[in-house]
Scaffold this active site. Structure first.
Site, mmCIF file in Angstrom:
data_model
loop_
_atom_site.group_PDB
_atom_site.id
_atom_site.type_symbol
_atom_site.label_atom_id
_atom_site.label_comp_id
_atom_site.label_asym_id
_atom_site.label_seq_id
_atom_site.Cartn_x
_atom_site.Cartn_y
_atom_site.Cartn_z
ATOM 1 N N THR A 175 0.808 -1.165 0.034
ATOM 2 C CA THR A 175 0.081 0.078 -0.023
ATOM 3 C C THR A 175 1.169 1.287 -0.116
ATOM 4 O O THR A 175 1.877 1.486 0.615
ATOM 5 C CB THR A 175 -0.484 -0.331 1.210
ATOM 6 O OG1 THR A 175 -2.041 -1.044 1.072
ATOM 7 C CG2 THR A 175 -1.163 1.581 1.149
ATOM 8 N N PHE A 177 0.801 5.314 1.001
ATOM 9 C CA PHE A 177 0.486 6.224 1.600
ATOM 10 C C PHE A 177 0.922 7.437 1.417
ATOM 11 O O PHE A 177 2.232 7.485 0.792
ATOM 12 C CB PHE A 177 0.703 5.941 3.113
ATOM 13 C CG PHE A 177 -0.297 4.601 3.654
ATOM 14 C CD1 PHE A 177 -1.522 4.544 4.381
ATOM 15 C CD2 PHE A 177 0.836 3.575 3.718
ATOM 16 C CE1 PHE A 177 -1.719 3.701 5.080
ATOM 17 C CE2 PHE A 177 0.110 2.400 4.148
ATOM 18 C CZ PHE A 177 -1.104 2.210 5.079
#
Length: 287
Positions: A175, A177
């Site tokens: 992921t 961010f």
């Protein structure tokens, strides 16, 4: 001017992946859990937090759609990025045996990324609001037939026992961010080899081949565009906004020329942030 809070806002409960990202990147700051992304944005805009850690895309699940709508409409700026490998732990109440488990609770994306272990055991998948919230639910319910898929931190925080480690279907689960701030803080290029990322949104003018012409400057100036996404505005198919990431600083001569050409063929261009690229960005591109 808002007084510093030393807090960083994130969406979810304590123990969520976003909470882990906050602790990893800003270990001296206090994570501030928020129920929704809108709440996290609001906490930062209101001065209840100094920064916000927001997931923007995942290698398996794709983009986090809410963010692409919320960020351009906010007054916030991207000041950094963080890449985090996502690992899910199967956790239960202390002492629970494998054969006691009947249901597995987690965020819908987590359940989708751990299908193999769920199917292999014939468990029922139950959708929860977020991964850490699922772990918290197991601890509060005290039901020995319930398990949760959540980050390791959640087991520590809610007193759960990890029955199986790293149960995700694939290791290529990362992921990205972005770190948001109320203040616009463009990073300065101190070294020609620094990886600098600039993120911006734009709306092209309503003329033939507008997008082709608007982006032509990036090609002719040798600018690497690592992301380009479009989405509709106001529920209208004719109102399209584009979100883009490029490698380079607006002060670099090639980037400056490319942005000038983009502005000529666009109705609106807004730079959301210029920041240092995370080390994993280069490694992923080479891979």
């Amino acid at each position: 001017m808002n007084a510093p809070t030393n807090s960083i806002a994130f969406q979810g409960d304590f123990g969520a992946n976003s909470d882990m990202a906050c602790r990893d990147m800003f270990p001296t700051m206090e994570p501030l859990p928020c129920a929704t992304f809108e709440d996290a944005f609001q906490a930062l805009e209101n001065g209840d937090a100094d920064l916000a850690m927001i997931p923007i895309e995942n290698t398996i699940a794709g983009r986090v759609a809410d963010i692409h709508y919320l960020l351009p409409e906010s007054r916030l700026h991207i000041v950094g990025e963080y890449f985090m490998p996502i690992r899910f732990q199967l956790m239960v109440l202390p002492g629970v045996k494998h054969e006691e488990v009947r249901t597995v609770h987690s965020h819908i994306h987590a359940l989708g990324q751990c299908r193999k272990i769920i199917r292999a055991n014939g468990w029922k998948a139950v959708v929860a609001g977020d991964t850490a919230g699922a772990a918290k639910l197991i601890a509060e319910k005290g039901d020995r037939s319930m398990a949760a898929l959540a980050p390791r931190l959640a087991a520590e925080l809610y007193g759960l026992e990890i029955m199986a480690e790293n149960v995700e279907d694939t290791e290529d689960n990362i992921t990205r961010f972005v770190i948001l701030s109320r203040d616009e803080k463009w990073v300065q290029r101190n070294d020609p080899t620094d990886m600098i990322v600039t993120t911006f949104v734009f709306n092209v003018r309503n003329i033939p081949a507008a997008l082709y012409k608007a982006l032509g400057g990036f090609a002719t100036n040798g600018i690497n565009m690592t992301k380009l996404e479009s989405y509709q505005l106001g529920g209208k198919f004719v109102a399209t906004q584009f979100y883009a990431d490029i490698e380079g600083h607006p002060d670099d001569a090639p980037v400056r020329r490319a942005l000038e050409e983009l502005r000529f063929f666009s109705e609106k261009v807004r730079i959301l942030g210029t920041y240092k690229g995370h080390p994993m960005r280069g490694a992923l591109q080479k891979g």
